[in-house]
Design a protein around this motif. Structure first.
Motif, PDB file in Angstrom:
ATOM      1  N   GLU A   3      45.587  40.490  39.715  1.00  0.00           N
ATOM      2  CA  GLU A   3      44.192  40.396  40.186  1.00  0.00           C
ATOM      3  C   GLU A   3      43.619  41.727  40.688  1.00  0.00           C
ATOM      4  OE1 GLU A   3      43.841  38.320  44.044  1.00  0.00           O
ATOM      5  OE2 GLU A   3      46.038  38.190  44.002  1.00  0.00           O
ATOM      6  N   TYR A   4      44.512  42.687  40.993  1.00  0.00           N
ATOM      7  CA  TYR A   4      44.058  43.971  41.539  1.00  0.00           C
ATOM      8  C   TYR A   4      43.936  45.057  40.477  1.00  0.00           C
ATOM      9  CZ  TYR A   4      45.053  42.067  46.185  1.00  0.00           C
ATOM     10  OH  TYR A   4      45.070  41.314  47.320  1.00  0.00           O
ATOM     11  N   ARG A   5      44.256  44.733  39.224  1.00  0.00           N
ATOM     12  CA  ARG A   5      44.357  45.782  38.213  1.00  0.00           C
ATOM     13  C   ARG A   5      43.072  46.607  38.035  1.00  0.00           C
ATOM     14  NH1 ARG A   5      47.999  47.484  34.173  1.00  0.00           N
ATOM     15  NH2 ARG A   5      46.825  48.700  32.661  1.00  0.00           N
ATOM     16  N   GLU A   6      41.945  45.929  38.038  1.00  0.00           N
ATOM     17  CA  GLU A   6      40.673  46.642  37.842  1.00  0.00           C
ATOM     18  C   GLU A   6      40.388  47.594  38.990  1.00  0.00           C
ATOM     19  OE1 GLU A   6      38.581  47.321  35.369  1.00  0.00           O
ATOM     20  OE2 GLU A   6      40.199  46.321  34.287  1.00  0.00           O
ATOM     21  N   LYS A   7      40.648  47.089  40.220  1.00  0.00           N
ATOM     22  CA  LYS A   7      40.436  47.916  41.420  1.00  0.00           C
ATOM     23  C   LYS A   7      41.343  49.146  41.382  1.00  0.00           C
ATOM     24  CE  LYS A   7      39.325  46.676  46.032  1.00  0.00           C
ATOM     25  NZ  LYS A   7      39.714  46.082  47.290  1.00  0.00           N
ATOM     26  N   ALA A  28      51.187  56.071  35.132  1.00  0.00           N
ATOM     27  CA  ALA A  28      52.150  55.493  36.084  1.00  0.00           C
ATOM     28  C   ALA A  28      51.422  54.839  37.251  1.00  0.00           C
ATOM     29  CB  ALA A  28      53.086  56.591  36.579  1.00  0.00           C
ATOM     30  N   MET A  29      50.362  55.486  37.743  1.00  0.00           N
ATOM     31  CA  MET A  29      49.665  54.916  38.905  1.00  0.00           C
ATOM     32  C   MET A  29      48.862  53.669  38.537  1.00  0.00           C
ATOM     33  SD  MET A  29      48.600  58.145  41.276  1.00  0.00           S
ATOM     34  CE  MET A  29      48.101  57.130  42.673  1.00  0.00           C
ATOM     35  N   ILE A  30      48.469  53.570  37.273  1.00  0.00           N
ATOM     36  CA  ILE A  30      47.779  52.341  36.845  1.00  0.00           C
ATOM     37  C   ILE A  30      48.810  51.215  36.676  1.00  0.00           C
ATOM     38  CG2 ILE A  30      46.502  51.258  34.932  1.00  0.00           C
ATOM     39  CD1 ILE A  30      44.860  53.838  34.714  1.00  0.00           C
ATOM     40  N   TYR A  47      44.100  49.437  47.577  1.00  0.00           N
ATOM     41  CA  TYR A  47      43.464  50.364  46.629  1.00  0.00           C
ATOM     42  C   TYR A  47      42.307  51.140  47.255  1.00  0.00           C
ATOM     43  CZ  TYR A  47      46.806  48.108  43.809  1.00  0.00           C
ATOM     44  OH  TYR A  47      48.011  47.643  43.361  1.00  0.00           O
ATOM     45  N   ASN A  48      42.377  51.251  48.594  1.00  0.00           N
ATOM     46  CA  ASN A  48      41.492  52.185  49.290  1.00  0.00           C
ATOM     47  C   ASN A  48      42.324  53.444  49.500  1.00  0.00           C
ATOM     48  OD1 ASN A  48      39.748  50.058  49.328  1.00  0.00           O
ATOM     49  ND2 ASN A  48      40.068  49.557  51.485  1.00  0.00           N
TER      50      ASN A  48
END
Ligand code: SAM
Length: 216
Positions: A3-7, A28-30, A47-48
């Motif tokens: 659920e957080y992939r886009e963010k 890697a960070m994605i 993801y802040n």
């Protein structure tokens, strides 16, 4: 897809544009789900771009610091890397994706509970090229030396000699040095064992505590 992939993707693309990250670091960070490494009540903030508390008076570094350090390390597939200061295990997870299964990340943490939590997340994610060791990383980790790359995620009073010894010729070491005022040093060992140091700039890390670090 989580659920957080886009963010996560948005954050990493912003960091790429700001700091000129390599494709390997971006990929890697994605891939690595930072929200699974932070304490559950901070997941919404994963993801802040700021550090978060992780218990025991420690922090997980801000995403931009992880990105910058991975970029400066110039990591390649198959490298053997030593990290000092596992914390949540997130930074080592990012490095492990870049060096791949032919490579190895050894990460040393002095707080056993943090090390154990990181091991559990790696197991859940199926990351098998990371070895978590509990101990005083200011002495490095002789058993798996020498390393192509070494990086320290806590600030030391000086560059520990043992880390320099455990670095391969042609290797790089990244280490924050200082107490209230800290600078990140990029240390290189050439093919003849000659050491050069460059000051990257001011940073803020928790102290490295141990034999070649600060007193507890
Ligand atoms: N890389 C971590 C992450 O992704 O969550 C963040 C690391 S945190 C900024 C620094 C860590 O260094 C803390 O967990 C602290 O306990 C650890 N540390 C401090 N001194 C140490 C030592 N001598 N050996 C190993 N770990 C140490």
């Amino acid at each position: 897809m989580d659920e957080y992939r886009e963010k996560r993707k948005r954050l990493v693309e912003r960091l790429r544009d700001e700091f000129g990250l390599s494709d390997d670091v971006v990929k890697a960070m994605i891939e690595v789900p930072r929200h699974l490494f932070v304490p559950p009540h901070y997941r919404g903030e994963a993801y802040n771009d700021y550090p978060l508390p992780i218990g025991h008076g420690q922090t997980i570094s801000a995403p931009h610091m992880v990105a910058i350090m991975c970029n400066l390390l110039d990591l390649k597939r198959g490298m053997r890397v030593l990290e000092i200061g596992t914390g949540t295990g997130y930074h080592a997870a990012v490095v492990s994706r870049i060096v791949g299964d032919e490579g190895l990340v050894v990460t040393v943490e002095r707080i056993a509970e943090l090390a154990e939590r990181a091991r559990e997340v790696y197991q859940t994610l199926g990351y098998r090229n990371i070895r978590v060791v509990v101990g005083d990383g200011s002495r490095g980790y002789e058993e798996e030396a020498p390393y192509d790359r070494i990086y320290v995620t806590a600030s030391a009073p000086k560059i520990p000699d043992k880390l320099l010894f455990q670095l391969k010729p042609g290797g790089k070491l990244l280490i924050p040095v200082g107490d209230f005022i800290q600078y990140l040093y990029i240390v290189e060992k050439d093919e003849y064992g000659q050491i050069t140091k460059k000051n990257w700039g001011a940073v803020r890390f928790v102290p490295l505590v141990g034999e070649e670090g600060f007193e507890d």
